[in-house]
Design an enzyme around this catalytic site. Sequence first.
Site, PDB file in Angstrom:
ATOM      1  N   MET A  40      -5.555  -0.310  -3.977  1.00 15.42           N
ATOM      2  CA  MET A  40      -3.974  -0.255  -5.463  1.00 15.42           C
ATOM      3  C   MET A  40      -3.859  -0.925  -6.701  1.00 15.42           C
ATOM      4  SD  MET A  40      -2.298   0.466  -2.770  1.00 15.42           S
ATOM      5  CE  MET A  40      -1.209   0.070  -1.444  1.00 15.42           C
TER       6      MET A  40
ATOM      7  N   LEU B   1      -6.405   4.649 -11.309  1.00 15.00           N
ATOM      8  CA  LEU B   1      -7.984   4.246 -11.821  1.00 15.00           C
ATOM      9  C   LEU B   1      -8.282   4.443 -13.100  1.00 15.00           C
ATOM     10  CD1 LEU B   1     -10.464   5.666  -9.390  1.00 15.00           C
ATOM     11  CD2 LEU B   1     -10.189   3.277  -9.346  1.00 15.00           C
TER      12      LEU B   1
ATOM     13  N   HIS C 146      -3.666   8.648   0.920  1.00 15.13           N
ATOM     14  CA  HIS C 146      -2.102   8.224   0.403  1.00 15.13           C
ATOM     15  C   HIS C 146      -1.264   8.441   2.047  1.00 15.13           C
ATOM     16  CE1 HIS C 146       1.165   7.033  -1.854  1.00 15.13           C
ATOM     17  NE2 HIS C 146       1.690   8.277  -1.547  1.00 15.13           N
TER      18      HIS C 146
HETATM   19  C1  GAR Z   1      -2.883   2.738   3.770  1.00 15.47           C
HETATM   20  O1  GAR Z   1      -1.553   3.114   4.342  1.00 15.47           O
HETATM   21  C2  GAR Z   1      -2.987   3.571   2.574  1.00 15.47           C
HETATM   22  O2  GAR Z   1      -2.559   4.906   3.366  1.00 15.47           O
HETATM   23  C3  GAR Z   1      -2.104   2.939   1.829  1.00 15.47           C
HETATM   24  O3  GAR Z   1      -2.028   1.740   1.278  1.00 15.47           O
HETATM   25  C4  GAR Z   1      -2.705   1.159   3.114  1.00 15.47           C
HETATM   26  C5  GAR Z   1      -3.504   0.634   3.005  1.00 15.47           C
HETATM   27  O4  GAR Z   1      -4.129   0.123   4.621  1.00 15.47           O
HETATM   28  N1  GAR Z   1      -2.239   3.537   0.267  1.00 15.47           N
HETATM   29  C6  GAR Z   1      -2.023   3.616  -1.002  1.00 15.47           C
HETATM   30  O5  GAR Z   1      -0.309   3.740  -0.589  1.00 15.47           O
HETATM   31  C7  GAR Z   1      -2.384   4.098  -1.866  1.00 15.47           C
HETATM   32  N2  GAR Z   1      -1.261   5.457  -3.225  1.00 15.47           N
HETATM   33  P1  GAR Z   1      -5.355  -0.255   4.471  1.00 15.47           P
HETATM   34  O6  GAR Z   1      -5.699  -1.624   3.484  1.00 15.47           O
HETATM   35  O7  GAR Z   1      -5.109  -1.207   6.377  1.00 15.47           O
HETATM   36  O8  GAR Z   1      -6.017   0.484   4.896  1.00 15.47           O
END
Ligand code: GAR
Length: 201
Positions: free
Chosen positions: A91, A94, A110
């Site tokens: 999160m 970059l 995403h």
């Molecule tokens: C996931 O749903 C991923 O797609 C999202 O955060 C979550 C992480 O879950 N990423 C974003 O929203 C990036 N913009 P995880 O830590 O269990 O993989």
Amino acid sequence: MKKRIGVLLSGRGSNFEALAESVAAGRIPNAEIAIVISNREGAPGIDRAKSRSISTRVIPSKGLEREAYDRQVAAVLDENKVDLVCLAGYMRLLSPYFVAKFPNRILNIHPSLLPSFPGLEAQRQALEYGVKFAGCTVHFVDENLDAGPIIVQAVVPVMDDDTEATLSERILKEEHRIYSEAVRIVLEGKCKIVGRRVLKS
Ligand code: GAR
């Protein structure tokens, strides 16, 4: 020589775990996860990596200017001779420095059908907008947020009784499947980028 993957995460780490499973099961052949880096102390993803005996590093980002922080992360990725960087619930935006250092070698997952609903709480954005189909996207990372050429997408239906939690769970299952697929395609060199399009080669 095995291709070396570096994973950057900030939290739960279920996408990291799905990648680790796929590597272990041979669905991503000739690859290994060389290092998992978190910008947050106490990220559960770091414990998941440790229990798989994968090297980990926590590099706290608090108080550091973006590029200064990214230089520290890049140095650890270099130390670990990483071929591909996978953002897995990382999160942080970059810096242009970081993106330029690993050209077409950074992937992100995403939880929406990009270019719809970039940014935070993509699943909630989809529900509130009222779309009938949602999904997830794996894409190359460029200097813009949740942009960059798309490698794989998956679609899921939105049900009338969905909550943010139930929709997120349905999408997450697909995330775990397509992230491994995208990493395999990229590591096997089976795609080329033509403009914004990622085509089979
Ligand atoms: C996931 O749903 C991923 O797609 C999202 O955060 C979550 C992480 O879950 N990423 C974003 O929203 C990036 N913009 P995880 O830590 O269990 O993989």
